[in-house]
Enzyme design. Structure first.
Site, PDB file in Angstrom:
ATOM      1  N   LYS A   1       0.842  -1.194   0.000  1.00 46.19           N
ATOM      2  CA  LYS A   1       0.000   0.000   0.000  1.00 46.19           C
ATOM      3  C   LYS A   1       0.885   1.254   0.000  1.00 46.19           C
ATOM      4  O   LYS A   1       2.087   1.190   0.259  1.00 46.19           O
ATOM      5  CB  LYS A   1      -0.919   0.001   1.218  1.00 46.19           C
ATOM      6  CG  LYS A   1      -0.180   0.070   2.557  1.00 46.19           C
ATOM      7  CD  LYS A   1      -1.146   0.060   3.714  1.00 46.19           C
ATOM      8  CE  LYS A   1      -0.394   0.136   5.049  1.00 46.19           C
ATOM      9  NZ  LYS A   1      -1.318   0.195   6.196  1.00 46.19           N
TER      10      LYS A   1
ATOM     11  N   TYR B   1      16.477  30.706   6.697  1.00 47.31           N
ATOM     12  CA  TYR B   1      15.458  31.606   7.246  1.00 47.31           C
ATOM     13  C   TYR B   1      15.631  31.829   8.738  1.00 47.31           C
ATOM     14  O   TYR B   1      15.827  30.880   9.508  1.00 47.31           O
ATOM     15  CB  TYR B   1      14.063  31.036   6.998  1.00 47.31           C
ATOM     16  CG  TYR B   1      13.654  30.978   5.547  1.00 47.31           C
ATOM     17  CD1 TYR B   1      13.529  32.136   4.793  1.00 47.31           C
ATOM     18  CD2 TYR B   1      13.380  29.760   4.928  1.00 47.31           C
ATOM     19  CE1 TYR B   1      13.147  32.090   3.464  1.00 47.31           C
ATOM     20  CE2 TYR B   1      12.992  29.698   3.597  1.00 47.31           C
ATOM     21  CZ  TYR B   1      12.879  30.874   2.873  1.00 47.31           C
ATOM     22  OH  TYR B   1      12.501  30.811   1.557  1.00 47.31           O
TER      23      TYR B   1
END
Length: 379
Positions: free
Chosen positions: A49, A269
């Site tokens: 899956k 940042y």
């Protein structure tokens, strides 16, 4: 090593032709399947899956079947249809689907899970005769029939089976504490499942497969009386119990910029990192949009030139920066974010620990911008 499938031009080991790539060793998948086949008497259902936990469903499914997996398991209907479209013919079980998908699943001989009488009636109302696996909730309390509704479900299923409207191929449940070394809860769930199977047989059902254990449960639980073990995490080398599984994926990139910065200069940042010395920094062009977890900083590191280099500053959407110190690094230098650890690189378990999550989350988070390349190690 022989390249067996690639989404781009083949590259030697350690060479990155794009900005980053996830390299999947299919021989590791086969080896992991064989490890479980040696440990347990049950057949192996390979859980592929979520695009095989980000590894690529079709290549992984093929490798697992080649190594002896006799079933495949997926969560969603479209995942099952993808496997059938690729030519895989082994039995497939799916457990999440809607009414509109049932006709296609029946046409392609995909088994579906059923937890309630209402679900069973939806299956029966479609034109095809479906093979179903009745799911009993033995303690996970997610999907599955509540124990007090099990007799009604099995009797209704037996009725429809006698009419030729459905085939009850399996009975199953899901462990809640399969990765616990103490199997007390798992033993309790196994006993409840055995009781459920007994009641189903009294109702007239004769399922050909009974299954409960996941990868860890296959090791911790002596699940006599079951026919399948469902191998998900273990298929990809997530070794929760130390049985010698081999990770199948390594995530690699390269340096696309190299520069010197001075003491007192900040990086990325907010300048969360400020250099305390003159140093060399390198830009790695992969970020949180590709599945590199922002929360892994400040512990995270990568391997470059055989040296662990710390990730500094914030991980951005598309890139992050590493501190190379005084090491001589060049543009295009290969960078390993994670692998099996044999060369000193971080492992996926390291990244999971740094990010406060589990390896499954790291693998599944690697986005579609990162191409997968398939190779063969020692088969």
């Amino acid at each position: 090593m022989n390249l067996v499938e690639s989404r781009h031009r083949p590259a030697p080991r350690g060479i990155v032709t794009g900005l980053a790539e996830a390299v999947v060793d299919l021989s590791a998948v086969r080896e992991n399947v064989r490890t479980f086949r040696k440990r347990v008497p049950q057949q192996v259902l390979a859980v592929v899956k979520a695009d095989a936990f980000g590894h690529g469903a079709v290549p992984v499914a093929r490798a697992a079947v080649e190594a002896g997996a006799t079933w495949l398991g997926v969560a969603r209907a479209d995942e099952a249809l993808q496997l059938r479209a690729a030519g895989l013919t082994v039995p497939i079980l799916t457990w999440l689907y809607d009414a509109a998908e049932l006709v296609l699943l029946g046409d392609l001989d995909v088994d579906v899970s059923v937890s309630t009488v209402a679900e069973l009636q939806r299956v029966v109302s479609t034109p095809n005769v479906h093979a179903v696996h009745l799911k009993l909730d033995t303690g996970l309390r997610r999907a599955g029939s509540a124990p007090n509704q099990w007799i009604e479900l099995t009797r209704t299923a037996a009725h429809y089976e006698a009419l030729g409207a459905v085939t009850v191929r399996g009975i199953w449940s899901h462990l809640s504490h399969g990765d616990s070394a103490d199997a007390v809860r798992s033993e309790r769930q196994l006993q409840l499942l055995r009781t459920g199977v007994s009641l189903a047989r009294r109702a007239g059902l004769r399922p050909s497969v009974v299954h409960l254990a996941n990868s860890a449960g296959a090791v911790t639980l002596d699940a006599a009386g079951t026919d399948l073990v469902r191998i998900g995490a273990g298929l990809y080398g997530i070794d929760e119990l130390g049985i010698g599984l081999r990770p199948a994926m390594r995530l690699i990139s390269k340096l696309t910029q190299v520069r010197r910065i001075r003491a007192g200069e900040g990086v990325s940042y907010g300048h969360d990192f400020v250099a305390d010395r003159d140093t060399t920094v390198g830009l790695v062009p992969i970020g949180y949009a590709d599945g590199v977890p922002r929360t892994a900083v400040p512990q995270a590191s990568v391997l470059c030139r055989g040296v662990r280099m710390p990730v500094i500053g914030r991980i951005a959407m598309d890139q992050f920066v590493v501190d190379a110190g005084d090491h001589a690094v060049e543009l295009g230098e290969p960078v390993t974010l994670f692998g099996d650890g044999s060369a000193g690189e971080p492992t996926v378990a390291d990244w999971a620990a740094w990010a406060g999550t589990i390896p499954h989350d790291i693998y599944c988070g690697i986005g579609s911008r990162v191409p997968r390349r398939y190779e063969e190690g020692n088969r």
